[in-house]
Scaffold this motif. Structure first.
Motif, PDB file in Angstrom:
ATOM      1  N   PRO A   3       0.821  -1.228   0.000  1.00 11.62           N
ATOM      2  CA  PRO A   3       0.000   0.000   0.000  1.00 11.62           C
ATOM      3  C   PRO A   3       0.849   1.269   0.000  1.00 11.62           C
ATOM      4  N   GLU A   4       1.894   1.298   0.817  1.00 12.39           N
ATOM      5  CA  GLU A   4       2.744   2.489   0.875  1.00 12.39           C
ATOM      6  C   GLU A   4       3.485   2.693  -0.447  1.00 12.39           C
TER       7      GLU A   4
ATOM      8  N   ASP B 252       1.016   3.969  -3.172  1.00 11.43           N
ATOM      9  CA  ASP B 252       0.691   5.389  -3.045  1.00 11.43           C
ATOM     10  C   ASP B 252       1.896   6.271  -3.348  1.00 11.43           C
TER      11      ASP B 252
ATOM     12  N   SER C  64      -9.658   8.003  -2.336  1.00 10.63           N
ATOM     13  CA  SER C  64      -8.795   8.325  -1.198  1.00 10.63           C
ATOM     14  C   SER C  64      -9.514   8.076   0.123  1.00 10.63           C
TER      15      SER C  64
ATOM     16  N   VAL D 159      -9.784   4.290   1.099  1.00  6.06           N
ATOM     17  CA  VAL D 159      -8.644   3.564   1.670  1.00  6.06           C
ATOM     18  C   VAL D 159      -8.237   4.114   3.030  1.00  6.06           C
TER      19      VAL D 159
ATOM     20  N   ASN E  87     -10.532   2.790   7.053  1.00  7.11           N
ATOM     21  CA  ASN E  87     -10.136   1.394   6.879  1.00  7.11           C
ATOM     22  C   ASN E  87     -10.282   0.611   8.175  1.00  7.11           C
TER      23      ASN E  87
ATOM     24  N   ARG F 224      -6.110   0.857  -6.380  1.00  7.44           N
ATOM     25  CA  ARG F 224      -5.716   1.337  -5.054  1.00  7.44           C
ATOM     26  C   ARG F 224      -6.473   0.605  -3.947  1.00  7.44           C
ATOM     27  N   ILE F 225      -7.763   0.414  -4.138  1.00  4.40           N
ATOM     28  CA  ILE F 225      -8.550  -0.327  -3.143  1.00  4.40           C
ATOM     29  C   ILE F 225      -8.055  -1.760  -3.040  1.00  4.40           C
TER      30      ILE F 225
ATOM     31  N   TYR G   2      -4.837  -1.855  -0.947  1.00  7.64           N
ATOM     32  CA  TYR G   2      -4.990  -1.688   0.501  1.00  7.64           C
ATOM     33  C   TYR G   2      -5.670  -2.887   1.174  1.00  7.64           C
ATOM     34  N   GLU G   3      -6.409  -3.673   0.399  1.00  9.66           N
ATOM     35  CA  GLU G   3      -7.092  -4.847   0.944  1.00  9.66           C
ATOM     36  C   GLU G   3      -7.810  -4.492   2.248  1.00  9.66           C
ATOM     37  N   ARG G   4      -8.617  -3.435   2.199  1.00 15.01           N
ATOM     38  CA  ARG G   4      -9.290  -2.927   3.403  1.00 15.01           C
ATOM     39  C   ARG G   4     -10.244  -3.973   3.986  1.00 15.01           C
TER      40      ARG G   4
END
Length: 844
Positions: A121-122, A125, A173, A176, A179, A200-201, A204-206
């Motif tokens: 994720p980092e 982004d 934005s 994510v 979360n 992006r979603i 992040y695997e929210r």
């Protein structure tokens, strides 16, 4: 292009990101524009999820087709998601060669897979924001700064089972950052933006459920039976609904209105709406006025946070965060937060919001001078539902001994003037004709041009009066002494008589220049880009009024001091005149040596034009090449333009620029820059593409009308210095393809002449000019100080930096002797390596 070999030793995520930047080099070497850099995120995600494996990457041949075949073959949910995303990205993928695609995956294979997956994720982004920065305002159209996202998400606490709706979602934005198990539902209309948001979603695997759809929030707003605990949105700014939408939502004019009205019906009884909107929402339009009245009367507004312009990549318009709460903790109150002190300038390109400190202030519920206030809704109603944040931060004014505080309405009497049966022409006073001087404040009637005045909103004035500009950020108080010849004014200027039994004209004019009055004016002004003040608000401004004899003595002291300064300035001018005489002697021989060749070149050009006119009737429309819309006529115009400039410099004997004879006057800046860029296009080599990018804000806010107080000749010299620097130092390889991009945008910033005063709250509107190129960068550690130092050496050519010095002096001349020039050297991820940036104020 050197390809990194497979790396088996563990690397940190910082090392990994450093190696990942090599992908940008590959795209540039394949002549892929920065608008396609988002493909990196698609490939990176495919690699991380092992959709693309080593078996597929055996050779360059047909690698693109093999990847597409895998996406169609796999039946897992994740592969199907990637297939949908691919279908949205397909138009841009076709421009990427198999060789470049193969090279990109060779770089990805060299990354430490464990580090990649653990920090994905980092890393995602980080690449995303790099891409947005490389694309400038185009990247800013779909991404907001992480600090702004954190601030908004931190404004309220949500339970884990909360339902969140995010219309106009951009890159998801909010999806994510919320979360903690909340259910997220987002909508985004733009296909490319939606594809990146979906990636992006996935990155992040929210933990909560996510539904992020590529659809129009206006046409597909959820049914009102579906309620949400939070609706959060950053809708497109300044967008008016087209007819297709108005048929669906009659009576709604803008996206802002649509968002708020629809949200109120879609929130639970305890629900909240957080919207990022332009500040103009607080004061504009009759439709917004009715909506503001409803929100205040129904006690729905919890907080309004004002955010200064410059935080977003795609617009310089100041913003607000509007928080609507159906279950407020402070009924009957509205909290106003002014975030100016929490914005830091980290680099010349953009500002950074200290969201941690700002959120700390907000959650402490404390009041703070100049930053946090609470207003009763009854006060808002008294002020006609005007929610302009500075209005609620007015400082108390303290009178000195012998003074009393009075409102302008107690001193000034409005003079309407005569409106009917006007003559065909007359002397029409415009804002630029007014004075901005505490001593020399009388209108120069003889210097005002006569023009047609049969038009709406014109008033004839046939008595002595005080003229005040109500548009822009200075009143420019000017005294008109009537001597039998009338003048005419439009609606941008108001006129008043001063009650001379209690006040002196000169004293009132001086007080209108004072800081405490300016701060009051700023709190009453409406509009972020082109501010104005209403007459009723102007007359509420308070001034300090001592006895009449004290007023006159104070003014007399100012006049005497001004006269002493003028005497001193005269002595300085005499010294400068002597220096100018020496320069004349040194340059007169140069004038004689170059004057004749210049005349001969001009004559030759005119002879060529005559010959072409005689043989080819349509020669002017002939294009120089197929790539640009540049004609022979444009080329001739460019040459004449440059000859005129050199001729003018020689006539004025200027080996160095003498500003004493350079008059600032009103110029149509858009026409000027369009002509200039056309001329540059005609003179560039075939491997240089010249672009003019005029920001949409100028159309929305100014209706494409940009009139500046400037000197066109000086601006041409300044731009020439930048272009010449690019041609000599940056565009050094004829085999490369280069870009030279001119950008024009709006910028709202603290007044340049008062930028060092901590208490100053004045803002000016500027035109921001940027000239960027993707050529060879400046030497390492090259600074703006080196660029603008007189006779310094720039680059490896051995030529001095006189052009940089002149450029800076010209910019200072347009900005009250303060430089607004910035030299921005971007890192290797961006398409444009070097950018010059400077400001020109609208009013002076």
């Amino acid at each position: 292009m050197k390809i990194e070999s497979y790396v088996k030793d563990p690397m940190s995520h910082l090392d990994l990101k450093s190696k990942l930047w090599n992908v940008f080099d590959i795209l540039r070497s394949d002549n892929i524009s920065s608008e396609y850099y988002h493909l990196i995120l698609f490939f990176l995600s495919l690699f991380k999820d092992e959709i693309v494996t080593s078996e597929i990457l055996t050779d360059k041949k047909d690698i693109k087709d093999r990847i597409i075949a895998v996406l169609h073959k796999e039946k897992s949910d994740k592969s199907q998601q990637y297939l949908t995303i691919y279908q949205n990205l397909e138009p841009t993928l076709k421009d990427l060669s198999n060789e470049a695609l193969f090279s990109i995956f060779q770089v990805l294979k060299g990354l430490d897979f464990k580090v990649l997956t653990e920090n994905f994720p980092e890393i995602f982004d980080s690449v995303l924001y790099r891409i947005a920065q490389s694309q400038g305002r185009y990247g800013g159209e779909f991404i907001q700064p992480i600090e702004l996202t954190r601030l908004i998400c931190g404004l309220i606490e949500l339970p884990e089972n909360a339902k969140i709706f995010n219309p106009f979602a951009g890159l998801a934005s909010f999806g994510v950052f919320f979360n903690k198990g909340q259910d997220y539902y987002g909508q985004e209309l733009n296909q490319k933006t939606w594809a990146l948001g979906a990636l992006r979603i996935m990155a992040y695997e929210r933990s909560g459920s996510s539904e992020y759809l590529c659809e129009d929030s206006i046409l597909h707003w959820p049914d009102e039976s579906k309620k949400f605990d939070l609706i959060v949105s950053n809708p497109p700014y300044g967008l008016r609904l087209s007819n297709q939408y108005r048929d669906i939502e009659p009576g709604i004019q803008t996206v802002d209105q649509f968002l708020i009205k629809k949200s109120l019906n879609s929130l639970t009884n305890k629900g909240k709406l957080i919207a990022l909107l332009p500040q103009s929402f607080l004061i504009r339009g009759k439709h917004e006025q009715r909506l503001r009245e409803f929100l205040v009367d129904e006690d729905l507004i919890n907080t309004i946070i004002s955010i200064p312009g410059g935080l977003l990549l795609n617009t310089g318009v100041p913003l607000i965060i509007l928080v609507i709460d159906k279950q407020k903790k402070l009924p009957g109150k509205v909290r106003f937060i002014k975030a100016d002190k929490f914005v830091e300038t980290k680099n010349p390109r953009r500002k950074i919001l200290n969201d941690y400190a700002l959120n700390g202030l907000i959650h402490s519920n404390r009041l703070e001078e100049g930053a946090a206030r609470i207003a009763d809704i009854r006060q808002i109603q008294v002020w006609d539902y005007n929610l302009n944040v500075p209005r609620y931060f007015q400082k108390a004014i303290i009178a000195e001994k012998g003074e009393r505080l009075v409102k302008l309405k107690d001193v000034l009497e409005y003079v309407s003037g005569h409106r009917g049966n006007l003559p065909d022409s007359g002397k029409l006073v415009r804002i630029r004709d007014l004075k901005d001087d505490k001593v020399d404040f009388q209108l120069n009637v003889s210097g005002i041009e006569e023009m047609a005045i049969r038009r709406p909103g014109i008033h004839q004035l046939s008595e002595s009066c005080l003229l005040l500009a109500i548009r822009w950020r200075t009143l420019k108080p000017t005294f008109f002494k009537y001597d039998g010849e009338p003048i005419f004014r439009n609606k941008d200027i108001l006129t008043f008589k001063v009650d001379e039994s209690i006040s002196d004209y000169a004293y009132v004019i001086n007080e209108l220049h004072s800081d405490y009055v300016q701060e009051q004016l700023e709190s009453h002004r409406m509009g972020a880009t082109i501010p104005f003040i209403r007459r009723d608000d102007l007359l509420e401004v308070v001034i300090k009024l001592p006895p009449l004899e004290v007023q006159q003595a104070k003014v007399q002291g100012i006049i005497e001091l001004s006269n002493e300064i003028k005497i001193l300035q005269g002595k300085i001018n005499s010294l400068l005149a002597g220096e100018h005489e020496l320069k004349y002697e040194k340059t007169s021989s140069l004038k004689h040596r170059l004057g004749t060749p210049l005349l001969n070149i001009g004559s030759s050009l005119r002879n060529i034009e005559k010959a072409l006119n005689g043989k080819y009737s349509s020669w002017e429309d002939v294009k120089l090449n197929d790539r640009f819309e540049v004609t022979l006529k444009d080329s001739f115009y460019s040459i004449y333009q440059q000859l005129d400039l050199v001729h003018t410099l020689l006539i004025n004997n200027e080996s160095e620029i003498d500003f004493s004879n350079k008059k600032l006057e009103v110029i149509d800046f858009l026409s000027f820059i369009k002509r200039y860029v056309r001329g540059i296009k005609s003179a560039e080599k075939a491997n240089v593409k010249t672009i003019l990018d005029i920001h949409p804000d100028i159309k929305i806010q100014l209706d494409n009308k940009v009139f500046l107080i400037a000197n066109a000749e000086l601006l041409q010299i300044a731009l020439n210095a930048i272009v010449e620097n690019a041609r000599i130092h940056a565009f050094t390889d004829d085999s490369n393809k280069y870009k030279l991009e001119f950008r024009v945008s709006l910028y709202v910033a603290p007044s340049v002449k008062n930028e060092h005063k901590d208490t100053d709250s004045r803002f000016d509107t500027y035109i921001k000019v940027e000239v960027a190129n993707n050529g060879k960068p400046f030497p390492e550690n090259y600074s703006i100080e080196k660029l603008t130092r007189k006779n310094s050496f720039a680059g490896e050519t051995g030529k001095t930096g006189q052009g940089g010095f002149d450029l800076n002096e010209i910019i200072k001349y347009h900005n009250n002797d303060k430089s607004t020039l910035e030299l921005i050297t971007d890192d290797f991820t961006t398409e444009f390596i070097t950018t010059y940036s400077f400001l020109i104020p609208f009013n002076r």
